[in-house]
Design an enzyme around this catalytic site. Structure first.
Site, PDB file in Angstrom:
ATOM      1  CG  ASN A 129      -6.386   7.546  10.274  1.00  0.00           C
ATOM      2  OD1 ASN A 129      -6.115   6.435   9.806  1.00  0.00           O
ATOM      3  ND2 ASN A 129      -6.086   8.675   9.668  1.00  0.00           N
ATOM      4  NE  ARG A 186      -3.561  -4.099   6.148  1.00  0.00           N
ATOM      5  CZ  ARG A 186      -2.812  -2.997   5.967  1.00  0.00           C
ATOM      6  NH1 ARG A 186      -3.370  -1.803   6.034  1.00  0.00           N
ATOM      7  NH2 ARG A 186      -1.529  -3.095   5.722  1.00  0.00           N
ATOM      8  NE  ARG A 229      -3.768  -2.040   2.663  1.00  0.00           N
ATOM      9  CZ  ARG A 229      -3.727  -3.374   2.715  1.00  0.00           C
ATOM     10  NH1 ARG A 229      -2.573  -4.007   2.696  1.00  0.00           N
ATOM     11  NH2 ARG A 229      -4.848  -4.068   2.790  1.00  0.00           N
ATOM     12  CG  PHE A 231      -3.587  11.851   0.471  1.00  0.00           C
ATOM     13  CD1 PHE A 231      -3.654  11.850   1.861  1.00  0.00           C
ATOM     14  CD2 PHE A 231      -3.310  10.642  -0.167  1.00  0.00           C
ATOM     15  CE1 PHE A 231      -3.473  10.681   2.587  1.00  0.00           C
ATOM     16  CE2 PHE A 231      -3.135   9.474   0.558  1.00  0.00           C
ATOM     17  CZ  PHE A 231      -3.214   9.486   1.934  1.00  0.00           C
ATOM     18  CG  HIS A 265      -2.884   3.443   6.124  1.00  0.00           C
ATOM     19  ND1 HIS A 265      -3.299   3.547   7.427  1.00  0.00           N
ATOM     20  CD2 HIS A 265      -3.135   4.657   5.573  1.00  0.00           C
ATOM     21  CE1 HIS A 265      -3.796   4.746   7.654  1.00  0.00           C
ATOM     22  NE2 HIS A 265      -3.701   5.447   6.546  1.00  0.00           N
TER      23      HIS A 265
HETATM   24 FE1  HDD Z   1      -6.396   6.872   3.260  1.00  0.00          FE
HETATM   25  C1  HDD Z   1      -5.320   3.699   2.881  1.00  0.00           C
HETATM   26  C2  HDD Z   1      -7.410   6.153   6.499  1.00  0.00           C
HETATM   27  C3  HDD Z   1      -7.123  10.185   3.801  1.00  0.00           C
HETATM   28  C4  HDD Z   1      -5.830   7.487   0.019  1.00  0.00           C
HETATM   29  N1  HDD Z   1      -6.355   5.249   4.469  1.00  0.00           N
HETATM   30  C5  HDD Z   1      -5.881   4.026   4.115  1.00  0.00           C
HETATM   31  C6  HDD Z   1      -6.040   3.114   5.202  1.00  0.00           C
HETATM   32  C7  HDD Z   1      -6.625   3.808   6.232  1.00  0.00           C
HETATM   33  C8  HDD Z   1      -6.832   5.149   5.749  1.00  0.00           C
HETATM   34  C9  HDD Z   1      -6.983   3.285   7.589  1.00  0.00           C
HETATM   35  C10 HDD Z   1      -5.597   1.674   5.216  1.00  0.00           C
HETATM   36  C11 HDD Z   1      -6.698   0.744   4.813  1.00  0.00           C
HETATM   37  C12 HDD Z   1      -6.236  -0.684   4.927  1.00  0.00           C
HETATM   38  O1  HDD Z   1      -5.958  -1.116   6.048  1.00  0.00           O
HETATM   39  O2  HDD Z   1      -6.142  -1.327   3.886  1.00  0.00           O
HETATM   40  N2  HDD Z   1      -7.049   7.963   4.854  1.00  0.00           N
HETATM   41  C13 HDD Z   1      -7.510   7.471   6.050  1.00  0.00           C
HETATM   42  C14 HDD Z   1      -8.128   8.532   6.802  1.00  0.00           C
HETATM   43  C15 HDD Z   1      -8.035   9.664   6.059  1.00  0.00           C
HETATM   44  C16 HDD Z   1      -7.366   9.302   4.823  1.00  0.00           C
HETATM   45  C17 HDD Z   1      -8.765   8.369   8.168  1.00  0.00           C
HETATM   46  C18 HDD Z   1      -8.516  11.051   6.357  1.00  0.00           C
HETATM   47  C19 HDD Z   1      -9.520  11.306   7.087  1.00  0.00           C
HETATM   48  N3  HDD Z   1      -6.435   8.536   2.145  1.00  0.00           N
HETATM   49  C20 HDD Z   1      -6.791   9.802   2.525  1.00  0.00           C
HETATM   50  C21 HDD Z   1      -6.793  10.679   1.382  1.00  0.00           C
HETATM   51  C22 HDD Z   1      -6.452   9.910   0.296  1.00  0.00           C
HETATM   52  C23 HDD Z   1      -6.224   8.576   0.797  1.00  0.00           C
HETATM   53  C24 HDD Z   1      -7.141  12.152   1.408  1.00  0.00           C
HETATM   54  C25 HDD Z   1      -6.311  10.284  -1.141  1.00  0.00           C
HETATM   55  C26 HDD Z   1      -6.928  11.260  -1.710  1.00  0.00           C
HETATM   56  N4  HDD Z   1      -5.623   5.803   1.753  1.00  0.00           N
HETATM   57  C27 HDD Z   1      -5.533   6.253   0.479  1.00  0.00           C
HETATM   58  C28 HDD Z   1      -5.069   5.192  -0.495  1.00  0.00           C
HETATM   59  C29 HDD Z   1      -4.901   3.960   0.439  1.00  0.00           C
HETATM   60  C30 HDD Z   1      -5.275   4.507   1.796  1.00  0.00           C
HETATM   61  C31 HDD Z   1      -3.913   5.560  -1.342  1.00  0.00           C
HETATM   62  C32 HDD Z   1      -3.583   3.219   0.388  1.00  0.00           C
HETATM   63  C33 HDD Z   1      -3.912   1.764   0.394  1.00  0.00           C
HETATM   64  C34 HDD Z   1      -5.339   1.709   0.203  1.00  0.00           C
HETATM   65  O3  HDD Z   1      -5.841   2.974   0.105  1.00  0.00           O
HETATM   66  O4  HDD Z   1      -6.010   0.715   0.118  1.00  0.00           O
HETATM   67  O5  HDD Z   1      -6.024   5.005  -1.475  1.00  0.00           O
END
Ligand code: HDD
EC number: 1.11.1.6
Length: 693
Positions: A150, A114, A75, A163, A78
């Site tokens: 989170n 997770r 990922r 981001f 995370h």
């Molecule tokens: Fe995110 C993963 C939580 C903002 C793009 N995010 C990811 C995971 C968590 C969060 C817990 C891990 C999920 C797992 O265990 O597979 N993220 C948050 C929280 C945010 C947040 C609480 C703000 C309130 N995230 C955020 C933004 C973006 C992303 C603004 C993009 C615009 N996040 C991602 C991602 C991930 C991710 C790149 C990486 C791996 C996945 O999604 O599955 O899409």
């Protein structure tokens, strides 16, 4: 078949091909991926024993081909995480507010959670100072709902556009590839100090919330404002909270640093062990519900993800509980392949216009395609809904769910054979009117521009000990920043949050001269009342349940005291681990042998919530000569832990340079054990030494 959570069967002995086990009895024949039984898995096919390998060795080629392709992209954030299965049970409190089946009274919904750190790679250490992910997949009867949260209720940025910049800045620097799993470097603090909206989140990340003792002792938050929608289509704003039944607990920074060395898997092992021991962690799901009228009168914009709504202002209502009661059978299949997407909502749950959430709804689907290799990742068992899935999407890499019959489009004329159709009971977006004068703009609302008031509110809501930790963390992190101008820029922000904090940090950095306060779009509000719910230490757990005492023992340990301590801990729902000079264990005063859980240098006191030193006079003399034994007690004392001890332990404390105080509890007779465990409920003896600051 062994039950899924049983330890793996012993590995086949022998590597040379002579002693390997043959199929038979309960051991099945080894086959290729084509199911062809394999007679020799030890030697490649060669032209003579010393000759070159032959291309026709399809077993070897297939085995290596598969091995070469084992990895999938980690990922992008995370990357390091750990999952477990469980269930969510609704108490029905939301029945009138949301039509979602998951909230019906008594509904029991399977879940997969997770937990993760954000910045480090897949192989990084668990105790990084970082936000923890708390992502929950609810396999509801109306489809999967992913609450991707989170352990902190706010975020660094207000707009998803930032981001990629934020993540780039926080992760390892692109030229050197380090530091990893740490924001203590120039790029991270450069970005933060140029992004005033991150100041509230910075307070959280510098606080003890960023170094939790265990996933089991963390809160979780959905962060954004969402909407709940009732059967009539009426919507109510909601913020989601997870509250751990065992209470909150964190470690201290020096402890975190040492845990990372002693056991980089500390958090995942903790969850694995707890579930294995039948100590199933449990969280209450809580909601803050509010309407448009509240949203209008609230001091901040409810669409701004850098703001929270204090629980004192809108109390958290408990709507159910989640229990994690099953380990994964296979880390890759479940924890690694699970794909959370914020856009996975179900009828009765809807989005708000929070610009961060809107951006997330695009990003998650996109990232799964890259990570899992194709559009059919929803067919992987961990991602597949547990309710019927019927649509006309078809084919693609690794399609596992392939409908029968000729209908693969609609409308069609095939009647009952024509496949699925829309239903009025399906998901409908809440009709929220757009303002009539809305124009296409790239513009932050003015209501998002107060960046300091809630940062201040968080800081003043902490106990003095917690405030000290925040200041120390800032000094630590900024001391790793080499560019003095970045350190100074941060202090100028802190001046807008709390003058005392800014002063402590400036002094800690020996920053001279102290810069002027950063010009602010809005002056910091001094009138927001402290919110005690934001403090960990103001909300202590009711018991020592779920915690672990490490008892350093030697031969001659008092049999009665040891038995009484074990009994008292069991009665409390806590655990005991024995740490001894040798892993073979010790013989107690009654002649009984107790195997050790850890050899002394494999079980430092940082791995435990409290410690006991139960030794004979000869044992204490011997331990006093062992550096890891001296570290065991010195660290326990330095980390404000409670220490139970037998009188004979005195020479060890003396050699370790540890003065005794009220945090040291005598354990000379069996009667004292229960009292010691009661004392441990306070978790730390903060009055010790430096913590008094
Ligand atoms: Fe995110 C993963 C939580 C903002 C793009 N995010 C990811 C995971 C968590 C969060 C817990 C891990 C999920 C797992 O265990 O597979 N993220 C948050 C929280 C945010 C947040 C609480 C703000 C309130 N995230 C955020 C933004 C973006 C992303 C603004 C993009 C615009 N996040 C991602 C991602 C991930 C991710 C790149 C990486 C791996 C996945 O999604 O599955 O899409």
């Amino acid at each position: 078949m062994p039950p899924p959570n049983d330890p793996a069967p012993p590995r086949n002995p022998g590597a040379g091909g002579e002693t390997h086990q043959q199929a038979g009895g309960t051991v099945p024949p080894l086959t290729t991926q084509q199911g062809v039984p394999v007679a020799d898995d030890q030697n490649t096919l060669r032209a003579g024993p010393r000759g070159p390998a032959l291309l026709e060795d399809f077993h070897f080629r297939e085995k290596l081909f598969h091995f070469d392709h084992e990895r999938i992209p980690e990922r992008v954030v995370h990357a390091r995480g750990f999952g477990a299965h469980g269930f969510f049970e609704s108490n029905g409190e939301l029945e009138g507010v949301s039509r979602a089946a998951v909230f019906k009274k008594g509904a029991k919904t399977p879940t997969f959670v997770r937990f993760s750190t954000v910045a480090g790679n897949k192989g990084s250490a668990d105790l990084a100072r970082d936000v923890r992910g708390f992502a929950t997949k609810f396999y509801t009867t109306e489809g999967n709902w992913d609450l991707v949260g989170n352990n902190m209720p706010v975020f660094f940025i207000q707009d998803a556009m930032k981001f990629p910049d934020m993540v780039h800045a926080f992760k390892d620097e692109p030229d050197s590839g380090f530091p990893q799993a740490a924001t203590a470097h120039d790029n991270a603090w450069d970005f933060i100090s140029l992004t005033p909206e991150s100041m509230h989140m910075v307070m959280w990340v510098m606080s003890d919330r960023a170094i939790p003792r265990s996933f089991r002792f963390m809160e979780g938050f959905g962060v954004h404002t969402f909407r709940l929608v009732d059967a009539q289509g009426k919507s109510t704003f909601v913020k989601f909270h997870w509250k751990p039944k065992l209470g909150m607990q964190s470690v201290v920074w020096n402890e975190a640093v040492k845990i990372n060395g002693a056991d980089p898997d500390f958090h995942r092992r903790d969850l694995w062990d707890a579930i294995g021991a039948g100590q199933f962690p449990e969280w209450e799901l809580g909601v803050q519900l509010f309407d448009d009228a509240f949203a209008r009168k609230f001091e901040f914009d409810i669409l701004d993800p850098t703001k929270l709504i204090p629980e004192e202002q809108v109390p958290v209502k408990v709507v159910g509980r989640m229990v994690l009661d099953r380990r994964v059978d296979n880390f890759f299949a479940e924890t690694e392949q699970v794909a959370f997407c914020t856009q996975n909502v179900v009828p009765g749950i809807d989005f708000s216009d929070d610009p961060l959430l809107q951006g997330r709804n695009f990003s998650y689907l996109d990232t799964q395609l890259k990570r899992l290799g194709g559009p059919n990742f929803t067919h992987i068992p961990i991602n597949a809904p547990k309710c019927p899935v019927m649509n006309f999407q078809q084919d693609g890499h690794m399609a596992m769910r392939n409908p029968k019959g000729r209908a693969n489009y609609e409308p069609n004329s095939w009647g009952d054979q024509g496949g699925p159709r829309e239903t009025p009971a399906g998901f409908k977006t809440v009709p929220v009117p757009f303002p009539a004068d809305a124009a296409k703009v790239r513009q932050r609302p003015e209501t998002f521009s107060d960046h300091y008031s809630q940062a201040r509110q968080f800081y003043v809501s902490q106990t003095p000990v917690e405030q000290t930790h925040i200041a120390d963390a800032l000094v630590f992190e900024l001391s790793k920043v080499q560019t003095v101008a970045i350190r100074a820029r941060m202090v100028s922000h802190l001046l807008n949050i709390d003058a005392g904090l800014a002063d402590k940090v400036a002094k800690g950095l020996r920053l001279e001269p102290v810069p002027a306060a950063m010009p602010a779009a809005k002056p910091t509000r001094q009138d927001l009342p402290p919110s005690p719910k934001l403090s960990i230490l103001k909300n202590p757990p009711a018991s020592f349940a779920g915690r672990k005492v490490g008892a350093l023992v030697t031969d001659g340990v008092d049999a009665g005291v040891l038995a009484a301590l074990r009994k008292a801990l069991e009665a409390e729902g806590a655990m005991l681990a024995l740490v001894a000079p040798q892993v073979g264990g010790v013989t107690d005063s009654a002649g009984t042998r107790h195997p050790a859980d850890e050899k002394i240098d494999g079980g430092p006191s940082v791995l435990f919530d409290a410690v006991a030193v139960l030794v004979s006079p000869a044992g204490a003399e011997a331990l006093a000569k062992l550096p890891p034994a001296r570290d065991f007690v010195a660290d326990a004392a330095a980390h404000y832990k409670f220490v139970g001890y037998s009188a004979a332990a005195a020479p060890l404390f003396e050699k370790a340079g540890v003065p005794l105080d009220e945090g040291f509890v005598r354990l000379d007779d069996a009667g004292a054990a229960a009292g010691f465990v009661t004392t441990c409920r306070k978790l730390r003896f903060w009055d010790r030494g430096a913590a008094k600051k």
